[in-house]
Design a protein around this motif. Structure first.
Motif, PDB file in Angstrom:
ATOM      1  N   LYS A 301       1.076  -1.408   0.377  1.00  0.00           N
ATOM      2  CA  LYS A 301      -0.170  -0.245   0.244  1.00  0.00           C
ATOM      3  C   LYS A 301       0.321   1.014  -0.284  1.00  0.00           C
ATOM      4  CE  LYS A 301      -3.557   2.472   2.878  1.00  0.00           C
ATOM      5  NZ  LYS A 301      -3.858   2.475   3.869  1.00  0.00           N
ATOM      6  N   ILE A 302       1.073   2.642  -1.199  1.00  0.00           N
ATOM      7  CA  ILE A 302       1.258   3.822  -0.467  1.00  0.00           C
ATOM      8  C   ILE A 302       1.214   4.188  -0.137  1.00  0.00           C
ATOM      9  CG2 ILE A 302       1.773   5.464  -2.068  1.00  0.00           C
ATOM     10  CD1 ILE A 302       0.523   4.104  -4.768  1.00  0.00           C
ATOM     11  N   LYS A 303       1.677   4.469   1.039  1.00  0.00           N
ATOM     12  CA  LYS A 303       2.424   5.503   2.367  1.00  0.00           C
ATOM     13  C   LYS A 303       1.851   7.241   2.046  1.00  0.00           C
ATOM     14  CE  LYS A 303       2.939   5.224   6.791  1.00  0.00           C
ATOM     15  NZ  LYS A 303       1.733   5.783   7.177  1.00  0.00           N
ATOM     16  N   LYS A 304       0.742   7.540   2.913  1.00  0.00           N
ATOM     17  CA  LYS A 304       0.229   9.214   2.081  1.00  0.00           C
ATOM     18  C   LYS A 304       1.945   9.218   2.913  1.00  0.00           C
ATOM     19  CE  LYS A 304      -3.061  10.605   5.289  1.00  0.00           C
ATOM     20  NZ  LYS A 304      -4.174  11.110   5.404  1.00  0.00           N
ATOM     21  N   SER A 305       2.294  10.451   1.888  1.00  0.00           N
ATOM     22  CA  SER A 305       2.712  11.503   2.148  1.00  0.00           C
ATOM     23  C   SER A 305       2.865  12.914   1.744  1.00  0.00           C
ATOM     24  CB  SER A 305       3.984  10.631   2.226  1.00  0.00           C
ATOM     25  OG  SER A 305       4.336  10.662   1.306  1.00  0.00           O
ATOM     26  N   GLU A 306       3.436  13.009   0.955  1.00  0.00           N
ATOM     27  CA  GLU A 306       2.511  14.164  -0.412  1.00  0.00           C
ATOM     28  C   GLU A 306       1.527  14.735  -0.349  1.00  0.00           C
ATOM     29  OE1 GLU A 306       5.995  15.133  -1.717  1.00  0.00           O
ATOM     30  OE2 GLU A 306       6.954  12.637  -0.581  1.00  0.00           O
ATOM     31  N   ASN A 307       1.569  15.657  -0.578  1.00  0.00           N
ATOM     32  CA  ASN A 307       0.210  17.024  -1.048  1.00  0.00           C
ATOM     33  C   ASN A 307      -0.448  16.527  -2.053  1.00  0.00           C
ATOM     34  OD1 ASN A 307      -0.397  17.424   1.432  1.00  0.00           O
ATOM     35  ND2 ASN A 307       0.937  19.755   0.918  1.00  0.00           N
ATOM     36  N   VAL A 308       0.741  16.091  -3.498  1.00  0.00           N
ATOM     37  CA  VAL A 308       0.338  15.800  -4.336  1.00  0.00           C
ATOM     38  C   VAL A 308       1.341  14.391  -4.535  1.00  0.00           C
ATOM     39  CG1 VAL A 308       0.147  16.632  -7.024  1.00  0.00           C
ATOM     40  CG2 VAL A 308       0.689  18.551  -5.285  1.00  0.00           C
ATOM     41  N   PHE A 309      -0.108  13.543  -5.711  1.00  0.00           N
ATOM     42  CA  PHE A 309       0.537  12.057  -5.985  1.00  0.00           C
ATOM     43  C   PHE A 309       0.475  11.963  -6.860  1.00  0.00           C
ATOM     44  CE2 PHE A 309       0.360   7.280  -5.890  1.00  0.00           C
ATOM     45  CZ  PHE A 309       1.444   7.376  -5.778  1.00  0.00           C
ATOM     46  N   GLU A 310       1.445  11.822  -8.223  1.00  0.00           N
ATOM     47  CA  GLU A 310       1.629  12.218  -9.504  1.00  0.00           C
ATOM     48  C   GLU A 310       1.498  10.014 -10.230  1.00  0.00           C
ATOM     49  OE1 GLU A 310       3.730  14.567 -11.608  1.00  0.00           O
ATOM     50  OE2 GLU A 310       2.602  16.332 -11.264  1.00  0.00           O
ATOM     51  N   ILE A 311       0.006  10.165 -10.789  1.00  0.00           N
ATOM     52  CA  ILE A 311       0.424   8.545 -11.052  1.00  0.00           C
ATOM     53  C   ILE A 311       0.887   8.179 -12.950  1.00  0.00           C
ATOM     54  CG2 ILE A 311      -0.929   6.026 -11.985  1.00  0.00           C
ATOM     55  CD1 ILE A 311      -2.920   7.045  -9.151  1.00  0.00           C
ATOM     56  N   GLN A 312       1.713   7.638 -13.535  1.00  0.00           N
ATOM     57  CA  GLN A 312       1.843   7.673 -14.927  1.00  0.00           C
ATOM     58  C   GLN A 312       1.056   6.607 -15.653  1.00  0.00           C
ATOM     59  OE1 GLN A 312       6.046   6.600 -16.508  1.00  0.00           O
ATOM     60  NE2 GLN A 312       5.777   8.370 -18.284  1.00  0.00           N
ATOM     61  N   LEU A 313       0.767   6.877 -16.306  1.00  0.00           N
ATOM     62  CA  LEU A 313      -0.090   5.852 -17.269  1.00  0.00           C
ATOM     63  C   LEU A 313       0.302   5.547 -18.088  1.00  0.00           C
ATOM     64  CD1 LEU A 313      -4.038   8.109 -16.267  1.00  0.00           C
ATOM     65  CD2 LEU A 313      -2.591   5.866 -15.137  1.00  0.00           C
ATOM     66  N   VAL A 314       0.053   4.385 -18.383  1.00  0.00           N
ATOM     67  CA  VAL A 314       0.436   4.112 -20.280  1.00  0.00           C
ATOM     68  C   VAL A 314      -1.067   3.744 -20.244  1.00  0.00           C
ATOM     69  CG1 VAL A 314       2.722   3.539 -19.390  1.00  0.00           C
ATOM     70  CG2 VAL A 314       1.095   1.748 -19.610  1.00  0.00           C
ATOM     71  N   LYS A 315      -0.539   3.014 -21.584  1.00  0.00           N
ATOM     72  CA  LYS A 315      -1.880   3.102 -22.870  1.00  0.00           C
ATOM     73  C   LYS A 315      -2.758   1.273 -22.333  1.00  0.00           C
ATOM     74  CE  LYS A 315      -4.075   4.798 -26.696  1.00  0.00           C
ATOM     75  NZ  LYS A 315      -4.270   5.168 -27.674  1.00  0.00           N
ATOM     76  N   ASN A 316      -3.635   1.051 -22.689  1.00  0.00           N
ATOM     77  CA  ASN A 316      -4.076  -0.417 -22.063  1.00  0.00           C
ATOM     78  C   ASN A 316      -4.257  -1.174 -23.750  1.00  0.00           C
ATOM     79  OD1 ASN A 316      -4.576  -1.204 -19.377  1.00  0.00           O
ATOM     80  ND2 ASN A 316      -5.873  -0.536 -19.536  1.00  0.00           N
ATOM     81  N   PRO A 317      -4.222  -2.179 -24.450  1.00  0.00           N
ATOM     82  CA  PRO A 317      -4.445  -2.924 -25.359  1.00  0.00           C
ATOM     83  C   PRO A 317      -5.817  -2.869 -25.958  1.00  0.00           C
ATOM     84  CG  PRO A 317      -3.935  -4.777 -23.653  1.00  0.00           C
ATOM     85  CD  PRO A 317      -3.649  -3.142 -23.149  1.00  0.00           C
ATOM     86  N   ASP A 318      -5.782  -2.407 -26.869  1.00  0.00           N
ATOM     87  CA  ASP A 318      -7.426  -2.236 -27.360  1.00  0.00           C
ATOM     88  C   ASP A 318      -7.779  -3.412 -28.450  1.00  0.00           C
ATOM     89  OD1 ASP A 318      -9.840  -1.846 -28.407  1.00  0.00           O
ATOM     90  OD2 ASP A 318      -9.537   0.257 -29.296  1.00  0.00           O
ATOM     91  N   ILE A 319      -8.374  -4.234 -27.237  1.00  0.00           N
ATOM     92  CA  ILE A 319      -9.281  -5.747 -27.298  1.00  0.00           C
ATOM     93  C   ILE A 319      -9.997  -5.918 -28.822  1.00  0.00           C
ATOM     94  CG2 ILE A 319     -10.413  -7.933 -26.448  1.00  0.00           C
ATOM     95  CD1 ILE A 319      -9.505  -7.142 -23.765  1.00  0.00           C
ATOM     96  N   LEU A 320     -10.950  -5.177 -28.693  1.00  0.00           N
ATOM     97  CA  LEU A 320     -11.373  -5.207 -29.921  1.00  0.00           C
ATOM     98  C   LEU A 320     -10.971  -4.487 -31.364  1.00  0.00           C
ATOM     99  CD1 LEU A 320     -14.851  -5.448 -31.029  1.00  0.00           C
ATOM    100  CD2 LEU A 320     -14.948  -3.148 -30.277  1.00  0.00           C
ATOM    101  N   GLN A 321     -10.113  -3.711 -31.101  1.00  0.00           N
ATOM    102  CA  GLN A 321      -9.615  -3.815 -32.141  1.00  0.00           C
ATOM    103  C   GLN A 321      -8.400  -5.280 -32.336  1.00  0.00           C
ATOM    104  OE1 GLN A 321      -8.291   0.136 -32.360  1.00  0.00           O
ATOM    105  NE2 GLN A 321      -6.994  -0.053 -34.661  1.00  0.00           N
TER     106      GLN A 321
END
Ligand SMILES: Cc1cc2nc3c(=O)[nH]c(=O)nc-3n(C[C@H](O)[C@H](O)[C@H](O)COP(=O)(O)O)c2cc1C
Length: 417
Positions: A301-321
């Motif tokens: 579990k990420i510990k609460k510390s910073e006021n701002v917490f950034e998450i980097q997102l990456v693209k998921n596969p497009d199953i239907l495509q």
């Protein structure tokens, strides 16, 4: 518009109840049917051919050899083309005389001749109407039994006061009752056609929302309840398909006869779906798959510390495509689109880009549509250029319309029996 686009041959023979038929024609027309009235010469004594031509917006046909027969070859072959054109033949009222002719295959007028040319799989509804003594006469009962044996549906007349002044069995039902019976016949016939189209087909449905892990206790997801996908799986199974339902987390019960595979993330959904890509006949992507996932989910579990917490997102596969672009021409791909801006253009673009057969455009804003509710408002866009906007319906009803429309892409010949 319960009968939109339906093509009905309406045979009217010379019973007193023929005077009610213009009202039946009006009901059929009001509900979108095309109606061709075929009248016997005697029927014209009881109902005006002009009135019937006016309400049906069509010429009323009586004779096989009309006065103009020598002028136009088309008139000669008319009874043949009528049988080819129609998807239902209704005879109301059916007199004892006409019943006798139809039972023995006689064909000396347009009604009886066209009756012989209707394609065998098309339903024939016969509404006998006559005095009770006539109705129970052995010859009439014998002829009705013969028509039933030939596959016609004979609807028993009602009991009440008769034109003869007597009371008994023999009354033709009211136009509203005949209309309801016609609608019922179409419904059950379409169900039977749909069952034939889906029988034994492998259908894969994805449903619900995926969860994309941030850490071991948190995730990114969306509001999809899975109800639309579950409704599609339930409907396809009811039609006789072998259904595999690949679903994200949901509290919904597995529909009867459906094989369920539970997954969590988009990538898990892809792995599960890929196992069925080659063997399935139809792939329906109703899941709300997260477009992005956290690039590197934390362990623990990420510990609460910073006021701002950034998450980097990456693209998921497009199953239907992935399915759409690698499917064979025999496989059917169906997708959903929920678009906030330019919905129609974006949905059409998605249809083409992902090589889909059908895309279901969901409304994000209309009342009764979207996530969690049991109803939906959708527009179906087919690769054949067809566009069908459906009114507010339950998700089960929407599912049935989607499957009906999609079955068209299995190959037309399946539905033209
Ligand atoms: C006033 C009147 C009412 C009739 N009503 C009926 C009827 O309700 N049912 C019926 O079978 N015959 C009825 N008939 C007899 C038919 O009109 C007659 O048998 C005729 O030949 C039927 O021809 P079609 O079957 O070619 O229309 C009636 C005859 C008359 C004169």
């Amino acid at each position: 518009m319960k009968l939109l686009g339906k093509k009905i041959l309406l045979g009217v023979s010379g019973g007193i109840a023929a005077y009610k038929i213009p009202n039946l024609v009006r009901l059929l027309k009001k509900n979108g049917a095309e109606v061709q009235v075929l009248m016997t010469a005697s029927a014209a004594e009881f109902a005006s051919p002009l009135a019937l031509a006016t309400v049906s917006e069509n010429k009323v046909l009586t004779e096989i050899f009309p006065d103009s027969a020598h002028e136009a070859k088309a008139e000669w072959t008319c009874h043949i083309s009528l049988g080819e054109w129609a998807d239902l033949f209704v005879i109301a009222p059916a007199t004892a005389n006409t019943i006798g002719k139809l039972a023995s295959g006689l064909c000396d007028d347009m009604l009886s001749a066209a009756f012989l040319t209707l394609r065998p799989a098309k339903p024939r509804l016969i509404f006998p109407s006559m005095d009770g003594e006539m109705y129970f006469a052995k010859a009439v009962q014998r002829n009705l039994a013969q028509l039933k044996a030939d596959g016609c549906e004979v609807i028993e007349p009602e009991t009440g006061s008769l034109a003869s002044g007597l009371t008994g069995m023999g009354r033709m039902p009211d136009p509203e009752t005949i209309f309801d019976r016609i609608v019922k016949t179409y419904d059950s016939n379409e169900d039977a056609e749909l069952c034939r189209a889906f029988d034994g087909k492998n259908v894969v449905v994805t449903a619900g929302a995926t969860r994309e892990k941030i850490d071991d206790v948190r995730f990114i997801s969306n509001y999809s309840s899975g109800k639309m996908g579950f409704a599609l799986a339930a409907s396809a199974a009811k039609l006789g398909a072998k259904v595999t339902l690949i679903t994200g987390k949901t509290a919904l019960q597995t529909p009867q006869g459906v094989q369920r595979i539970d997954v969590e993330s988009a990538r898990e959904m892809l792995v599960a779906a890929e196992a069925f890509f080659t063997a399935c006949d139809m792939f329906i992507a109703a899941a709300a798959v997260a477009d992005y996932r956290p690039a590197s989910p934390h362990e623990g579990k990420i510990k609460k510390s910073e006021n701002v917490f950034e998450i980097q997102l990456v693209k998921n596969p497009d199953i239907l495509q992935l399915f759409g672009t690698q499917k064979s021409s025999k496989q059917v791909a169906i997708g959903f689109a929920l678009e906030a801006q330019n919905p129609m253009e974006n949905a059409k673009e998605k249809l083409a880009k992902k090589n889909l057969d059908l895309i279901v455009l969901n409304s994000a804003s209309e009342p009764g549509a979207g996530f969690e509710v049991d109803t939906n408002v959708v527009t179906l866009i087919g690769k054949d250029g067809t566009l069908e906007k459906l009114p507010l319906m339950s998700k089960l009803e929407v599912a049935k319309v989607i499957l009906k429309k999609s079955s068209f892409f299995f190959g037309k010949d399946m539905l033209l029996s």
